[in-house]
Design a protein around this motif. Sequence first.
Motif, PDB file in Angstrom:
ATOM      1  N   PHE A   1       0.834  -1.205   0.000  1.00 53.86           N
ATOM      2  CA  PHE A   1       0.000   0.000   0.000  1.00 53.86           C
ATOM      3  C   PHE A   1       0.868   1.253   0.000  1.00 53.86           C
ATOM      4  O   PHE A   1       1.822   1.360   0.767  1.00 53.86           O
ATOM      5  N   HIS A   2       0.501   2.196  -0.883  1.00 53.11           N
ATOM      6  CA  HIS A   2       1.191   3.492  -0.939  1.00 53.11           C
ATOM      7  C   HIS A   2       0.189   4.596  -0.647  1.00 53.11           C
ATOM      8  O   HIS A   2      -0.978   4.502  -1.023  1.00 53.11           O
ATOM      9  N   TRP A   3       0.668   5.658  -0.001  1.00 49.57           N
ATOM     10  CA  TRP A   3      -0.186   6.813   0.307  1.00 49.57           C
ATOM     11  C   TRP A   3       0.589   8.086  -0.001  1.00 49.57           C
ATOM     12  O   TRP A   3       1.712   8.265   0.463  1.00 49.57           O
ATOM     13  N   TRP A   4      -0.016   8.964  -0.776  1.00 51.66           N
ATOM     14  CA  TRP A   4       0.703  10.143  -1.271  1.00 51.66           C
ATOM     15  C   TRP A   4       0.860  11.262  -0.253  1.00 51.66           C
ATOM     16  O   TRP A   4       1.829  12.027  -0.301  1.00 51.66           O
ATOM     17  N   ASP A   5      -0.095  11.405   0.666  1.00 52.12           N
ATOM     18  CA  ASP A   5      -0.143  12.616   1.497  1.00 52.12           C
ATOM     19  C   ASP A   5      -0.417  12.265   2.955  1.00 52.12           C
ATOM     20  O   ASP A   5      -1.537  11.914   3.321  1.00 52.12           O
ATOM     21  N   TYR A   6       0.613  12.389   3.797  1.00 56.44           N
ATOM     22  CA  TYR A   6       0.466  12.045   5.206  1.00 56.44           C
ATOM     23  C   TYR A   6      -0.452  13.010   5.955  1.00 56.44           C
ATOM     24  O   TYR A   6      -0.918  12.696   7.050  1.00 56.44           O
ATOM     25  N   ARG A   7      -0.676  14.196   5.390  1.00 58.32           N
ATOM     26  CA  ARG A   7      -1.583  15.142   6.054  1.00 58.32           C
ATOM     27  C   ARG A   7      -3.008  14.597   6.094  1.00 58.32           C
ATOM     28  O   ARG A   7      -3.808  15.005   6.929  1.00 58.32           O
ATOM     29  N   ASP A   8      -3.300  13.684   5.201  1.00 59.46           N
ATOM     30  CA  ASP A   8      -4.589  12.988   5.177  1.00 59.46           C
ATOM     31  C   ASP A   8      -4.389  11.629   5.840  1.00 59.46           C
ATOM     32  O   ASP A   8      -3.762  10.738   5.277  1.00 59.46           O
ATOM     33  N   ASP A   9      -4.906  11.493   7.070  1.00 53.59           N
ATOM     34  CA  ASP A   9      -4.650  10.253   7.823  1.00 53.59           C
ATOM     35  C   ASP A   9      -5.635   9.132   7.490  1.00 53.59           C
ATOM     36  O   ASP A   9      -5.721   8.145   8.227  1.00 53.59           O
ATOM     37  N   ASN A  10      -6.353   9.257   6.389  1.00 51.76           N
ATOM     38  CA  ASN A  10      -7.238   8.172   5.959  1.00 51.76           C
ATOM     39  C   ASN A  10      -6.466   6.922   5.552  1.00 51.76           C
ATOM     40  O   ASN A  10      -7.086   5.877   5.304  1.00 51.76           O
ATOM     41  N   TYR A  11      -5.137   7.005   5.484  1.00 52.09           N
ATOM     42  CA  TYR A  11      -4.349   5.799   5.188  1.00 52.09           C
ATOM     43  C   TYR A  11      -4.566   4.742   6.271  1.00 52.09           C
ATOM     44  O   TYR A  11      -4.545   3.540   5.980  1.00 52.09           O
ATOM     45  N   LEU A  12      -4.815   5.178   7.503  1.00 48.83           N
ATOM     46  CA  LEU A  12      -5.071   4.213   8.578  1.00 48.83           C
ATOM     47  C   LEU A  12      -6.409   3.512   8.364  1.00 48.83           C
ATOM     48  O   LEU A  12      -6.519   2.298   8.577  1.00 48.83           O
ATOM     49  N   GLU A  13      -7.423   4.254   7.937  1.00 48.32           N
ATOM     50  CA  GLU A  13      -8.724   3.647   7.654  1.00 48.32           C
ATOM     51  C   GLU A  13      -8.602   2.659   6.499  1.00 48.32           C
ATOM     52  O   GLU A  13      -9.189   1.578   6.525  1.00 48.32           O
ATOM     53  N   ALA A  14      -7.826   3.040   5.470  1.00 49.43           N
ATOM     54  CA  ALA A  14      -7.630   2.142   4.330  1.00 49.43           C
ATOM     55  C   ALA A  14      -7.005   0.827   4.785  1.00 49.43           C
ATOM     56  O   ALA A  14      -7.439  -0.262   4.386  1.00 49.43           O
ATOM     57  N   LEU A  15      -5.984   0.924   5.621  1.00 48.05           N
ATOM     58  CA  LEU A  15      -5.305  -0.281   6.101  1.00 48.05           C
ATOM     59  C   LEU A  15      -6.211  -1.120   6.993  1.00 48.05           C
ATOM     60  O   LEU A  15      -6.163  -2.356   6.965  1.00 48.05           O
ATOM     61  N   GLN A  16      -7.045  -0.464   7.795  1.00 51.26           N
ATOM     62  CA  GLN A  16      -7.977  -1.214   8.629  1.00 51.26           C
ATOM     63  C   GLN A  16      -9.004  -1.959   7.773  1.00 51.26           C
ATOM     64  O   GLN A  16      -9.357  -3.107   8.065  1.00 51.26           O
ATOM     65  N   GLN A  17      -9.446  -1.319   6.685  1.00 49.90           N
ATOM     66  CA  GLN A  17     -10.366  -1.992   5.765  1.00 49.90           C
ATOM     67  C   GLN A  17      -9.671  -3.161   5.064  1.00 49.90           C
ATOM     68  O   GLN A  17     -10.265  -4.223   4.851  1.00 49.90           O
ATOM     69  N   MET A  18      -8.399  -2.978   4.721  1.00 51.28           N
ATOM     70  CA  MET A  18      -7.642  -4.069   4.095  1.00 51.28           C
ATOM     71  C   MET A  18      -7.447  -5.227   5.064  1.00 51.28           C
ATOM     72  O   MET A  18      -7.454  -6.399   4.663  1.00 51.28           O
ATOM     73  N   THR A  19      -7.285  -4.908   6.332  1.00 49.58           N
ATOM     74  CA  THR A  19      -7.161  -5.957   7.344  1.00 49.58           C
ATOM     75  C   THR A  19      -8.435  -6.804   7.402  1.00 49.58           C
ATOM     76  O   THR A  19      -8.375  -8.036   7.556  1.00 49.58           O
ATOM     77  N   ILE A  20      -9.592  -6.158   7.264  1.00 45.00           N
ATOM     78  CA  ILE A  20     -10.860  -6.895   7.230  1.00 45.00           C
ATOM     79  C   ILE A  20     -10.910  -7.803   6.004  1.00 45.00           C
ATOM     80  O   ILE A  20     -11.284  -8.987   6.093  1.00 45.00           O
ATOM     81  N   LEU A  21     -10.516  -7.266   4.843  1.00 48.82           N
ATOM     82  CA  LEU A  21     -10.498  -8.072   3.619  1.00 48.82           C
ATOM     83  C   LEU A  21      -9.497  -9.217   3.738  1.00 48.82           C
ATOM     84  O   LEU A  21      -9.713 -10.305   3.187  1.00 48.82           O
ATOM     85  N   GLN A  22      -8.432  -8.988   4.471  1.00 51.72           N
ATOM     86  CA  GLN A  22      -7.451 -10.049   4.729  1.00 51.72           C
ATOM     87  C   GLN A  22      -8.103 -11.168   5.537  1.00 51.72           C
ATOM     88  O   GLN A  22      -7.925 -12.355   5.220  1.00 51.72           O
ATOM     89  N   SER A  23      -8.860 -10.806   6.546  1.00 50.47           N
ATOM     90  CA  SER A  23      -9.528 -11.817   7.376  1.00 50.47           C
ATOM     91  C   SER A  23     -10.587 -12.579   6.586  1.00 50.47           C
ATOM     92  O   SER A  23     -10.936 -13.710   6.928  1.00 50.47           O
ATOM     93  N   GLU A  24     -11.089 -11.966   5.509  1.00 52.30           N
ATOM     94  CA  GLU A  24     -12.097 -12.598   4.667  1.00 52.30           C
ATOM     95  C   GLU A  24     -11.494 -13.403   3.518  1.00 52.30           C
ATOM     96  O   GLU A  24     -12.218 -13.974   2.700  1.00 52.30           O
ATOM     97  N   GLY A  25     -10.155 -13.423   3.442  1.00 48.25           N
ATOM     98  CA  GLY A  25      -9.494 -14.289   2.478  1.00 48.25           C
ATOM     99  C   GLY A  25      -9.161 -13.672   1.133  1.00 48.25           C
ATOM    100  O   GLY A  25      -8.779 -14.392   0.208  1.00 48.25           O
ATOM    101  N   LYS A  26      -9.247 -12.344   1.008  1.00 47.04           N
ATOM    102  CA  LYS A  26      -8.913 -11.711  -0.270  1.00 47.04           C
ATOM    103  C   LYS A  26      -7.450 -11.278  -0.347  1.00 47.04           C
ATOM    104  O   LYS A  26      -6.942 -10.999  -1.437  1.00 47.04           O
ATOM    105  N   ILE A  27      -6.796 -11.196   0.793  1.00 51.67           N
ATOM    106  CA  ILE A  27      -5.393 -10.769   0.869  1.00 51.67           C
ATOM    107  C   ILE A  27      -4.674 -11.687   1.851  1.00 51.67           C
ATOM    108  O   ILE A  27      -5.157 -11.894   2.970  1.00 51.67           O
ATOM    109  N   LYS A  28      -3.516 -12.231   1.438  1.00 51.68           N
ATOM    110  CA  LYS A  28      -2.735 -13.047   2.376  1.00 51.68           C
ATOM    111  C   LYS A  28      -1.985 -12.163   3.355  1.00 51.68           C
ATOM    112  O   LYS A  28      -2.040 -12.374   4.571  1.00 51.68           O
TER     113      LYS A  28
END
Length: 337
Positions: free
Chosen positions: A124-151
């Motif tokens: 995962f890449h994020w262009w702008d640290y001033r926007d902390d939505n990167y944490l929300e994105a990673l939390q959503q990816m963690t859910i998808l990981q638990s559902e078997g879409k990401i190892k």
Amino acid sequence: MLTSSSRFQFTEDLNICRILNGMWQVSGYHGRIDPRVAIETMFQYHDAGYTTWDLADHYGPAEDFIGEFRRQMANSRGQEALATIQAFTKWVPRPQKMTRNIVEKNIDISLKRMNVDCLDLLQFHWWDYRDDNYLEALQQMTILQSEGKIKHLALTNFDTEHLRIIVENGIKIVSNQVQFSLVDRRPLVAMVDLCKTHDIKLLPYGVLCGGFLSEQYLGKPEPMAMMLKTVSLKKYKNMIDAWGGWKLFQELLTVLKSIGDRHGVTISNVAVRYILEQPTVAGAMVGARLSISQHIDENAKVFDFSLDESDRQQIHQVTNRGQNLFEIIGDCGDEYR
């Protein structure tokens, strides 16, 4: 064929080749790619032992190439042969509010293009640290990981401070892909120590400075900008200029040539070997210019030797005279922000 020393147990379920086939070269900025020949070449890499591919959603047809490669592999060798391929992609979204729908939609696109049910590694890449939505994105990816879409979840071009924030938020990261070479040794300043603490691996790119770290440029006059035919050469020429300029770079090439001659290998082999021997490094990207040029046999020599203390001292006598890029540019990935 590569030796067993070319393999690395990256995670409990992913054993990778320590030279990853970098697919940025098919993005359209390095010359026209013939898709049919490219897939044929991918089989040549795979059969020689280079089974690990690094790509991204924005590397032109890279994800599609993996999808077609997998289809042809399954058709010609059976479904079980697909287990021998490791394909690491990236997601590089525009910073915005990251909902479940946005994240899953983009992950599903990569799954479809790559012809897989589950992504081996999502970087995962994020262009702008001033926007902390990167944490929300990673939390959503963690859910998808638990559902078997990401190892496994990983990052690309995150700096030490924000990698620490991510880890402190309880998100499991297995690797960070950063620029790391004999010219750019910024990861050694802070990143490596944090990675050691949290068992995070580095997957360096730019280890050959776009091809500058090779015999091709040894003893040659400084190239003018118009002579640099690829985006990589333009990018890394700027890096060389910031580090110490062409004269110091020629001294580095001369030292690498003498070390290479002693070991019976090339300048590029020495440059890659140096990075592979650095702390927390699991593997290194080497660009695969599919259908244009390949260095399958030459790259294999990286695993036929090791650098000794005398080699490292010779290298550091030159590299230590370069500018501190951490002070000039900032931490890993800061050049993109």
